[in-house]
Design an enzyme around this catalytic site. Structure first.
Site, PDB file in Angstrom:
ATOM      1  N   THR A   1      -1.268   2.507   6.954  1.00 18.20           N
ATOM      2  CA  THR A   1      -0.614   0.877   6.432  1.00 18.20           C
ATOM      3  C   THR A   1      -0.703  -0.515   6.735  1.00 18.20           C
ATOM      4  O   THR A   1      -0.389   0.170   8.076  1.00 18.20           O
ATOM      5  CB  THR A   1       0.830   1.058   5.386  1.00 18.20           C
ATOM      6  OG1 THR A   1       0.408  -0.613   4.771  1.00 18.20           O
ATOM      7  CG2 THR A   1       1.959   1.086   5.813  1.00 18.20           C
ATOM      8  N   GLY A   2      -1.242  -0.958   6.861  1.00 14.56           N
ATOM      9  CA  GLY A   2      -1.203  -2.469   7.686  1.00 14.56           C
ATOM     10  C   GLY A   2      -2.797  -3.277   7.278  1.00 14.56           C
ATOM     11  O   GLY A   2      -3.489  -2.775   6.475  1.00 14.56           O
TER      12      GLY A   2
ATOM     13  N   THR B   1       0.903  -1.129  -0.149  1.00  8.24           N
ATOM     14  CA  THR B   1       0.245   0.203   0.407  1.00  8.24           C
ATOM     15  C   THR B   1       0.758   1.397  -0.048  1.00  8.24           C
ATOM     16  O   THR B   1       2.275   1.179   0.644  1.00  8.24           O
ATOM     17  CB  THR B   1      -0.601  -0.051   1.332  1.00  8.24           C
ATOM     18  OG1 THR B   1      -2.155  -1.378   1.197  1.00  8.24           O
ATOM     19  CG2 THR B   1      -1.664   1.111   1.557  1.00  8.24           C
TER      20      THR B   1
ATOM     21  N   GLY C   1      -6.448  -3.584   7.686  1.00  5.26           N
ATOM     22  CA  GLY C   1      -7.409  -2.486   7.701  1.00  5.26           C
ATOM     23  C   GLY C   1      -8.624  -2.230   8.636  1.00  5.26           C
ATOM     24  O   GLY C   1      -8.458  -1.157   9.441  1.00  5.26           O
TER      25      GLY C   1
ATOM     26  N   GLY D   1     -10.944  -1.618   3.091  1.00  2.10           N
ATOM     27  CA  GLY D   1      -9.815  -1.378   4.294  1.00  2.10           C
ATOM     28  C   GLY D   1     -10.040  -0.078   4.787  1.00  2.10           C
ATOM     29  O   GLY D   1     -10.635   0.388   4.524  1.00  2.10           O
ATOM     30  N   ASP D   2      -9.275   0.044   5.405  1.00  4.10           N
ATOM     31  CA  ASP D   2      -8.890   1.770   5.931  1.00  4.10           C
ATOM     32  C   ASP D   2      -8.320   2.794   5.201  1.00  4.10           C
ATOM     33  O   ASP D   2      -8.614   3.841   5.656  1.00  4.10           O
ATOM     34  CB  ASP D   2      -7.604   1.733   7.047  1.00  4.10           C
ATOM     35  CG  ASP D   2      -6.223   1.404   7.096  1.00  4.10           C
ATOM     36  OD1 ASP D   2      -6.133   0.298   6.023  1.00  4.10           O
ATOM     37  OD2 ASP D   2      -5.484   1.615   7.245  1.00  4.10           O
TER      38      ASP D   2
END
Ligand code: ASP
Length: 334
Positions: free
Chosen positions: A253-254, A202, A256, A232-233
């Site tokens: 990032t990760g 991302t 979400g 996602g986020d």
């Protein structure tokens, strides 16, 4: 008596007006202090990055791509460009680069296609735009910006968002344009959502321009094998992206789902605003809280003085920054 009462009422109104003017809310554009300092930070995803740990040529390839992206944003800011343009142009470069899970090179959903999410936020007036699950717009970050600037909405999804992007003149492409990764049976139609932290890519960018304005943006293909229109986020304002000239600009990032539950991007800003924490402590606390809730990933942030922070709880996060032209690039905790 009546005169006294009217005087008291006028006094109360004046006190309220003074408080309102002295304590403006986020939605009112601020006249930021021009500081002639500028700063830009970007990320290319966080994760375990096992395959990269001993692969120095591959690490170099990623670092070169990050530095190229950084130089695009840096030159814009150096010559007085806006943080919003720097964020958009930097992310467009990363969306074009198949190394990253954004735009061209995105991971596959359970349908075996690329479904893309992006958001952008202007710290000047806290305006924002986002798209989710788009499949044809070449640059989702520019679609997000168009939502912010050309509609009264914040978040458009799926076919509607693609139609909107086409109608406002953005370039569209067949979905195969994005599909550069090898297809395994797993990412064709298994229905398994791949949320392994070993997947990364991302992209995000935050910037402070010479006029003192902040901006943030994030773009992604999301999690590999995602299904049922999972978002996602990254395109959610306050979760994956946030910017407010009064505090900071943040991109995440990760995994979400954790970033959505804990409103991670907004939480950094809130800790600065209400706890009066410096940027570094605010980002540190947010990542500590993420770890204690079993979430994984990282954040990049810049505040309205040009301070920079990058924090993550995974072994690596692709990240690079420049402050008044001095470049740095890192992958692991070095
Ligand atoms: N946060 C993104 C998502 O959950 C994925 C990532 O950052 O790697 O869609």
């Amino acid at each position: 008596m009546i005169k006294q009462k009217a005087g008291l009422q006028i006094g109360i109104i004046i006190v309220f007006l003074c408080i309102a003017l002295w304590h403006p809310v986020c939605s009112q554009p601020q006249t930021a202090q021009p500081n002639k300092n500028y700063a830009i930070v970007l990320h290319g995803g966080a994760g375990v990055m096992r395959a990269l740990q001993h692969d120095i040529p591959k690490q170099r390839q990623y670092k070169n791509a990050l530095l190229k992206a950084l130089s695009i944003g840096d030159s814009l800011l150096k010559t007085g460009g806006s943080s919003l343009d720097a964020v958009e142009q930097t992310i467009r470069y990363l969306e074009n680069n198949p190394l990253f899970n954004a735009g061209r090179g995105a991971v596959y959903s359970s349908k075996g296609i690329c479904e893309l999410d992006a958001s952008i936020m202007n710290g000047h007036g806290c305006t924002a735009g986002a798209v989710g699950g788009v499949t044809t717009v070449q640059h989702p970050i520019s679609a997000a910006r168009a939502v912010m600037e050309k509609t009264k909405h914040v978040f458009l999804v799926s076919a509607g968002a693609d139609t909107f992007a086409r109608k406002v003149g953005l370039n569209t492409v067949p979905n195969t344009y994005f599909q550069t990764r090898p297809k395994s049976p797993g990412n064709k139609a298994s229905g398994q959502t791949h949320s392994s932290p070993d997947k990364w890519g991302t992209v995000g960018c935050v910037a402070l321009d010479k006029d003192g304005h902040l901006a943030a943006g994030t773009s992604t293909g999301g999690l590999s094998g995602k299904k049922w229109g999972r978002i996602g986020d990254s395109p959610i304002i306050g979760a994956g992206t946030y910017a407010d000239d009064k505090t900071c600009a943040v991109s995440c990032t990760g995994i979400g789902e954790y970033f959505i539950r804990y409103s991670i991007a907004y939480d950094v800003s809130a800790r600065m605003k209400y706890k009066h924490l410096p940027l570094r402590e605010a980002t540190r606390e947010v990542i500590d809280q993420l770890s204690s809730n079993k979430g994984s990933g990282g954040v990049i942030a810049v505040d309205n003085n040009g301070n920079i922070s990058t924090q993550f709880n995974t072994p690596g996060m692709f990240r690079a920054w420049s402050k008044n032209g001095a470049f740095e690039v890192h992958v692991f905790k070095d």
